[in-house]
Each structure stands twice: as structure tokens, then as C-alpha cells.
Scaffold this motif. Structure first.
Motif, mmCIF file in Angstrom:
data_model
loop_
_atom_site.group_PDB
_atom_site.id
_atom_site.type_symbol
_atom_site.label_atom_id
_atom_site.label_comp_id
_atom_site.label_asym_id
_atom_site.label_seq_id
_atom_site.Cartn_x
_atom_site.Cartn_y
_atom_site.Cartn_z
ATOM 1 N N CYS A 1 11.744 3.494 1.125
ATOM 2 C CA CYS A 1 12.001 3.411 -0.306
ATOM 3 C C CYS A 1 13.478 3.740 -0.514
ATOM 4 O O CYS A 1 13.956 4.769 -0.039
ATOM 5 N N LYS A 2 14.193 2.858 -1.220
ATOM 6 C CA LYS A 2 15.626 3.067 -1.424
ATOM 7 C C LYS A 2 15.942 3.268 -2.905
ATOM 8 O O LYS A 2 15.313 2.681 -3.782
ATOM 9 N N HIS A 3 16.929 4.108 -3.136
ATOM 10 C CA HIS A 3 17.463 4.342 -4.478
ATOM 11 C C HIS A 3 18.959 4.050 -4.419
ATOM 12 O O HIS A 3 19.684 4.681 -3.635
ATOM 13 N N GLN A 4 19.409 3.079 -5.195
ATOM 14 C CA GLN A 4 20.813 2.656 -5.204
ATOM 15 C C GLN A 4 21.298 2.334 -3.794
ATOM 16 O O GLN A 4 22.387 2.723 -3.382
ATOM 17 N N GLY A 5 20.433 1.656 -3.029
ATOM 18 C CA GLY A 5 20.787 1.203 -1.688
ATOM 19 C C GLY A 5 20.665 2.250 -0.594
ATOM 20 O O GLY A 5 20.856 1.952 0.575
ATOM 21 N N ARG A 6 20.349 3.483 -0.958
ATOM 22 C CA ARG A 6 20.270 4.577 0.018
ATOM 23 C C ARG A 6 18.809 4.924 0.291
ATOM 24 O O ARG A 6 18.031 5.125 -0.648
ATOM 25 N N ASP B 1 0.816 -1.208 0.000
ATOM 26 C CA ASP B 1 0.000 0.000 0.000
ATOM 27 C C ASP B 1 0.856 1.268 0.000
ATOM 28 O O ASP B 1 0.777 2.082 -0.907
ATOM 29 N N PHE B 2 1.655 1.434 1.022
ATOM 30 C CA PHE B 2 2.436 2.659 1.167
ATOM 31 C C PHE B 2 3.656 2.675 0.250
ATOM 32 O O PHE B 2 4.098 3.725 -0.196
ATOM 33 N N GLY B 3 4.216 1.505 -0.042
ATOM 34 C CA GLY B 3 5.372 1.432 -0.928
ATOM 35 C C GLY B 3 5.054 1.917 -2.328
ATOM 36 O O GLY B 3 5.872 2.565 -2.982
ATOM 37 N N SER B 4 3.845 1.634 -2.785
ATOM 38 C CA SER B 4 3.423 2.101 -4.106
ATOM 39 C C SER B 4 3.418 3.624 -4.169
ATOM 40 O O SER B 4 3.914 4.226 -5.126
ATOM 41 N N SER B 5 2.867 4.263 -3.147
ATOM 42 C CA SER B 5 2.845 5.730 -3.097
ATOM 43 C C SER B 5 4.249 6.301 -3.024
ATOM 44 O O SER B 5 4.575 7.278 -3.723
ATOM 45 N N LEU B 6 5.086 5.722 -2.188
ATOM 46 C CA LEU B 6 6.472 6.202 -2.088
ATOM 47 C C LEU B 6 7.193 6.051 -3.425
ATOM 48 O O LEU B 6 7.942 6.938 -3.837
ATOM 49 N N SER B 7 6.967 4.931 -4.113
ATOM 50 C CA SER B 7 7.611 4.701 -5.411
ATOM 51 C C SER B 7 7.200 5.744 -6.437
ATOM 52 O O SER B 7 8.027 6.207 -7.232
ATOM 53 N N GLN B 8 5.920 6.125 -6.430
ATOM 54 C CA GLN B 8 5.445 7.145 -7.367
ATOM 55 C C GLN B 8 6.136 8.483 -7.115
ATOM 56 O O GLN B 8 6.562 9.159 -8.051
ATOM 57 N N ALA C 1 9.043 8.944 -5.564
ATOM 58 C CA ALA C 1 10.466 8.791 -5.878
ATOM 59 C C ALA C 1 10.708 8.896 -7.380
ATOM 60 O O ALA C 1 11.646 9.575 -7.823
ATOM 61 N N GLU C 2 9.857 8.251 -8.161
ATOM 62 C CA GLU C 2 9.971 8.317 -9.626
ATOM 63 C C GLU C 2 9.814 9.762 -10.107
ATOM 64 O O GLU C 2 10.577 10.241 -10.947
ATOM 65 N N ALA C 3 8.835 10.476 -9.553
ATOM 66 C CA ALA C 3 8.600 11.873 -9.952
ATOM 67 C C ALA C 3 9.784 12.764 -9.591
ATOM 68 O O ALA C 3 10.040 13.758 -10.278
ATOM 69 N N MET C 4 10.508 12.423 -8.529
ATOM 70 C CA MET C 4 11.667 13.215 -8.106
ATOM 71 C C MET C 4 12.918 12.885 -8.915
ATOM 72 O O MET C 4 13.945 13.542 -8.760
ATOM 73 N N GLY C 5 12.845 11.847 -9.737
ATOM 74 C CA GLY C 5 14.019 11.444 -10.503
ATOM 75 C C GLY C 5 14.929 10.500 -9.749
ATOM 76 O O GLY C 5 16.080 10.308 -10.129
ATOM 77 N N LEU C 6 14.423 9.916 -8.672
ATOM 78 C CA LEU C 6 15.182 8.936 -7.894
ATOM 79 C C LEU C 6 14.355 7.649 -7.810
ATOM 80 O O LEU C 6 13.771 7.345 -6.776
#
Length: 154
Positions: free
Chosen positions: A60-65, A7-14, A16-21
Motif C-alpha cells: 500500500c503506497k501513500h504519495q508513491g511511498r 482481498d489484502f489491499g482492502s484491509s491495508l487501505s482501511q 492506512a486511512e485510519a492512520m491518516g495516510l
């Protein structure tokens, strides 16, 4: 925690994608904390030593961070075994980076009115999004794709 990850991971992913990460990993952690004493609540008795609070953290992580984190605390008392810095109500929002920000939002609602008040915290945004969703092209749309949702009165 795994159920809430979807549920919440989907929102965080959206976001993150919009931020370019773009999110390449989502982590979910669940924790429980016991009450220190017996407690009477509207739903019944909560004996000392039983679960008085649960906390779920979705990261939500981007490149492990870690780049985005959502934490929900649900509790029947703040008198618990762990020091989770719980308060009466509200949200805490913080950002790090070039412009760090910390925002505390509280809900000054009487305890007896809380059950009638809190459903609106979830419902108001989707209800106010109806005109934007109706105006959007057919198909599934995300918060990122829709215009900013602002309540209109009048």
C-alpha cells in the motif's frame, strides 16, 4: 497476485486511512520458487524443479511511498531455489519509524496436527467479533470502526 490484491489491499487501505495516510496505490507482486529435490507430501509427489513455494506481496503506497506491506509465503518445503528465509511456521511483523519493532510468532504444533489447528488462525477473530458486529449500527463495518476484538472466556 492481482486476486489477492483485492482481498489484502482492502484491509491495508482501511488501516492506512485510519492512520491518516490514505492509500493512493496498491501494488501486487507474485513470485514462484522451485523445489531443489523430489518431495513426498500428503497430497502426493512434488518433483524437483516444480513449484515448491509461492509468495505474494501486497504493498500500500501513500504519495508513491510504501507505507504498509503484507507478504504471504505458501510452501510445501523450505528447500527451494530462492533464499526467502522461510521457516517452519508463523508470522513476522515489523514496523519502521520512531519506534521500530520486530516480532516473530511461531506455532509450536506437531506436523500431524497442523491441518486441524490452522483454520482457527483465520476463524478466531471473526467468531469473536460477532458481539461487536451485532451491537454496531446497521451497514457494512470495518475493523477500524469496530472496537478492539478480544476473546472472552467463561
Amino acid at each position: 497476485a492481482e486476486h489477492l490484491k483485492g482481498d489484502f489491499g482492502s484491509s491495508l487501505s482501511q488501516v492506512a486511512e485510519a492512520m491518516g495516510l490514505p492509500c493512493d496505490d496498491i501494488e501486487a507482486v507474485g513470485e514462484l520458487s522451485a523445489t531443489r529435490g523430489d518431495l513426498d507430501i500428503a497430497a502426493g509427489k512434488v518433483p524437483a524443479g516444480t513449484v515448491g513455494a509461492m509468495r505474494t506481496t501486497i504493498t500500500c503506497k501513500h504519495q508513491g511511498r510504501p507505507i504498509l506491506r503484507f507478504r504471504a509465503n505458501w510452501y510445501v518445503t523450505t528447500d527451494i531455489e530462492h533464499e526467502w528465509d522461510l521457516r517452519e511456521s508463523g508470522w513476522r511483523i515489523s514496523t519502521e519509524g520512531d519506534t521500530p519493532v520486530k516480532v516473530d510468532i511461531t506455532f509450536p504444533v506437531a506436523e500431524e496436527d497442523y491441518a486441524a489447528y490452522t483454520p482457527g488462525l483465520t476463524a478466531h477473530r471473526p467468531i469473536n467479533a460477532i458481539p461487536a458486529v451485532c451491537a454496531a449500527a446497521p451497514g457494512i463495518r470495518t475493523t477500524v470502526e469496530l472496537p478492539q476484538i478480544v476473546p472472552l472466556y467463561g
